[in-house]
Design a protein around this motif. Sequence first.
Motif, mmCIF file in Angstrom:
data_model
loop_
_atom_site.group_PDB
_atom_site.id
_atom_site.type_symbol
_atom_site.label_atom_id
_atom_site.label_comp_id
_atom_site.label_asym_id
_atom_site.label_seq_id
_atom_site.Cartn_x
_atom_site.Cartn_y
_atom_site.Cartn_z
ATOM 1 N N TRP A 147 0.711 -1.182 -0.066
ATOM 2 C CA TRP A 147 0.029 -0.021 0.095
ATOM 3 C C TRP A 147 0.844 0.989 0.116
ATOM 4 O O TRP A 147 0.642 1.960 -0.838
ATOM 5 C CB TRP A 147 -0.873 0.053 1.132
ATOM 6 C CG TRP A 147 -1.778 1.257 1.537
ATOM 7 C CD1 TRP A 147 -2.578 1.772 0.593
ATOM 8 C CD2 TRP A 147 -1.755 1.789 2.714
ATOM 9 N NE1 TRP A 147 -3.196 2.941 1.150
ATOM 10 C CE2 TRP A 147 -2.596 3.098 2.375
ATOM 11 C CE3 TRP A 147 -0.922 1.782 3.989
ATOM 12 C CZ2 TRP A 147 -2.617 3.938 3.505
ATOM 13 C CZ3 TRP A 147 -1.213 2.791 4.860
ATOM 14 C CH2 TRP A 147 -2.297 3.647 4.731
ATOM 15 N N ILE A 148 1.874 1.330 1.027
ATOM 16 C CA ILE A 148 2.728 2.494 0.823
ATOM 17 C C ILE A 148 3.497 2.644 -0.484
ATOM 18 O O ILE A 148 3.487 3.864 -0.798
ATOM 19 C CB ILE A 148 3.880 2.454 2.188
ATOM 20 C CG1 ILE A 148 3.139 2.510 3.385
ATOM 21 C CG2 ILE A 148 4.762 3.312 1.924
ATOM 22 C CD1 ILE A 148 3.936 1.955 4.505
ATOM 23 N N ARG A 149 3.968 1.644 -0.981
ATOM 24 C CA ARG A 149 4.615 1.801 -2.313
ATOM 25 C C ARG A 149 3.593 2.214 -3.500
ATOM 26 O O ARG A 149 4.029 3.110 -4.076
ATOM 27 C CB ARG A 149 5.108 0.448 -2.839
ATOM 28 C CG ARG A 149 6.411 0.091 -1.968
ATOM 29 C CD ARG A 149 6.938 -1.208 -2.593
ATOM 30 N NE ARG A 149 8.027 -1.531 -1.706
ATOM 31 C CZ ARG A 149 7.855 -2.208 -0.591
ATOM 32 N NH1 ARG A 149 6.891 -2.858 -0.028
ATOM 33 N NH2 ARG A 149 9.001 -2.765 0.057
ATOM 34 N N ALA A 150 2.256 1.861 -3.257
ATOM 35 C CA ALA A 150 1.230 2.392 -4.318
ATOM 36 C C ALA A 150 1.139 3.876 -4.208
ATOM 37 O O ALA A 150 1.053 4.522 -4.929
ATOM 38 C CB ALA A 150 0.028 1.214 -4.192
ATOM 39 N N VAL A 151 0.971 4.294 -2.749
ATOM 40 C CA VAL A 151 0.646 5.640 -2.639
ATOM 41 C C VAL A 151 1.970 6.466 -3.114
ATOM 42 O O VAL A 151 1.715 7.490 -3.601
ATOM 43 C CB VAL A 151 0.336 5.870 -1.020
ATOM 44 C CG1 VAL A 151 0.296 7.485 -0.825
ATOM 45 C CG2 VAL A 151 -1.033 5.304 -0.820
ATOM 46 N N ASP B 44 -6.798 0.921 14.799
ATOM 47 C CA ASP B 44 -6.143 0.305 13.186
ATOM 48 C C ASP B 44 -6.225 1.464 12.383
ATOM 49 O O ASP B 44 -5.444 1.624 11.432
ATOM 50 C CB ASP B 44 -6.735 -0.971 12.944
ATOM 51 C CG ASP B 44 -6.345 -2.321 13.880
ATOM 52 O OD1 ASP B 44 -5.210 -2.061 14.461
ATOM 53 O OD2 ASP B 44 -7.095 -3.171 13.899
ATOM 54 N N HIS B 45 -7.563 2.034 12.243
ATOM 55 C CA HIS B 45 -7.831 2.934 11.003
ATOM 56 C C HIS B 45 -6.934 4.120 11.434
ATOM 57 O O HIS B 45 -6.446 4.668 10.511
ATOM 58 C CB HIS B 45 -9.285 3.477 11.139
ATOM 59 C CG HIS B 45 -9.502 4.273 10.174
ATOM 60 N ND1 HIS B 45 -9.655 5.644 10.295
ATOM 61 C CD2 HIS B 45 -10.096 4.218 8.812
ATOM 62 C CE1 HIS B 45 -9.933 6.415 9.266
ATOM 63 N NE2 HIS B 45 -10.025 5.445 8.156
ATOM 64 N N GLU B 46 -6.871 4.661 12.522
ATOM 65 C CA GLU B 46 -6.095 5.780 12.869
ATOM 66 C C GLU B 46 -4.608 5.497 12.729
ATOM 67 O O GLU B 46 -3.667 6.341 12.250
ATOM 68 C CB GLU B 46 -6.141 6.449 14.349
ATOM 69 C CG GLU B 46 -5.435 7.420 14.774
ATOM 70 C CD GLU B 46 -5.891 8.802 14.257
ATOM 71 O OE1 GLU B 46 -5.221 9.847 14.197
ATOM 72 O OE2 GLU B 46 -7.025 8.932 13.326
ATOM 73 N N LEU B 47 -3.900 4.465 13.082
ATOM 74 C CA LEU B 47 -2.652 3.951 12.862
ATOM 75 C C LEU B 47 -2.236 3.922 11.159
ATOM 76 O O LEU B 47 -1.457 4.340 10.915
ATOM 77 C CB LEU B 47 -2.399 2.490 13.307
ATOM 78 C CG LEU B 47 -0.826 1.994 13.279
ATOM 79 C CD1 LEU B 47 0.038 3.021 13.741
ATOM 80 C CD2 LEU B 47 -0.874 0.764 13.722
ATOM 81 N N MET B 48 -3.293 3.405 10.438
ATOM 82 C CA MET B 48 -3.015 3.520 8.966
ATOM 83 C C MET B 48 -2.937 4.786 8.460
ATOM 84 O O MET B 48 -1.938 5.281 7.809
ATOM 85 C CB MET B 48 -4.236 2.636 8.328
ATOM 86 C CG MET B 48 -4.187 1.243 8.493
ATOM 87 S SD MET B 48 -2.454 0.403 8.016
ATOM 88 C CE MET B 48 -1.824 -0.008 9.760
ATOM 89 N N LYS C 16 -7.766 9.782 0.597
ATOM 90 C CA LYS C 16 -7.630 9.296 -0.647
ATOM 91 C C LYS C 16 -6.590 7.900 -0.469
ATOM 92 O O LYS C 16 -7.082 7.020 -1.247
ATOM 93 C CB LYS C 16 -7.070 10.195 -1.514
ATOM 94 C CG LYS C 16 -6.851 9.782 -3.107
ATOM 95 C CD LYS C 16 -6.019 10.533 -3.928
ATOM 96 C CE LYS C 16 -5.998 10.012 -5.430
ATOM 97 N NZ LYS C 16 -5.305 11.005 -6.238
ATOM 98 N N ALA C 17 -5.567 8.084 0.207
ATOM 99 C CA ALA C 17 -4.615 6.939 0.316
ATOM 100 C C ALA C 17 -5.290 5.816 1.241
ATOM 101 O O ALA C 17 -5.305 4.504 0.717
ATOM 102 C CB ALA C 17 -3.299 7.308 1.054
ATOM 103 N N LEU C 18 -6.048 6.152 2.241
ATOM 104 C CA LEU C 18 -6.959 5.012 2.934
ATOM 105 C C LEU C 18 -7.718 4.299 2.063
ATOM 106 O O LEU C 18 -7.971 3.043 2.414
ATOM 107 C CB LEU C 18 -7.808 5.684 4.265
ATOM 108 C CG LEU C 18 -6.724 6.154 5.139
ATOM 109 C CD1 LEU C 18 -7.535 6.987 6.244
ATOM 110 C CD2 LEU C 18 -5.826 4.852 6.147
ATOM 111 N N LYS C 19 -8.434 4.876 1.201
ATOM 112 C CA LYS C 19 -9.269 4.062 0.286
ATOM 113 C C LYS C 19 -8.494 2.874 -0.683
ATOM 114 O O LYS C 19 -9.103 2.010 -1.060
ATOM 115 C CB LYS C 19 -10.018 4.907 -0.718
ATOM 116 C CG LYS C 19 -11.057 6.046 -0.103
ATOM 117 C CD LYS C 19 -11.882 7.011 -0.759
ATOM 118 C CE LYS C 19 -12.616 7.657 0.087
ATOM 119 N NZ LYS C 19 -13.207 8.845 -0.417
ATOM 120 N N LYS C 20 -7.360 3.203 -0.758
ATOM 121 C CA LYS C 20 -6.318 2.377 -1.571
ATOM 122 C C LYS C 20 -5.967 1.006 -0.903
ATOM 123 O O LYS C 20 -5.522 0.048 -1.309
ATOM 124 C CB LYS C 20 -5.190 3.092 -2.125
ATOM 125 C CG LYS C 20 -5.458 3.880 -3.142
ATOM 126 C CD LYS C 20 -4.105 4.642 -3.963
ATOM 127 C CE LYS C 20 -3.211 3.681 -4.407
ATOM 128 N NZ LYS C 20 -3.419 3.702 -5.990
#
Length: 138
Positions: free
Chosen positions: A22-26, A97-101, A131-135
């Motif tokens: 995910w980080i690489r995609a963002v 978990d959401h806040e950590l992401m 936007k990133a969280l949606k990915k």
Amino acid sequence: MITFHTEDIEMPALDERKVGKWIRAVAADYGFAVGNIHYIFCSDERELAVNREFLRHDYYTDVITFDYSTAQTLNGDIFISLETVRSNAEMVGTSFDHELMRILIHGVLHLTGQGDKTPETKAEMTAKEEKALKKLSI
């Protein structure tokens, strides 16, 4: 390489492979490759010590990003206070978990050059986090 470490607190449950992808995609969305990003999870007190020592700030925070990026490659150390992440999650009514992401990607967005010091740049940062969280389901 994306690595996850702890200094004085228990490691949170993370699917490191999925989070790394995910980080690489963002990063790619912003035209960057990932070099070496090191996440350091710590307590509020350790985060405060880092803030005082390196930034000369005397306050608690959830994330501190040290940027060592070159050209189009992201490199950095990202300190995250899990205690503050937990209290922020409770305060805004979301899961830990959401806040950590959100905070994990917040640090990456700083590495891409995104700021958050003014109301305008803070609003932009929040929109980019969402936007990133949606990915994340990739």
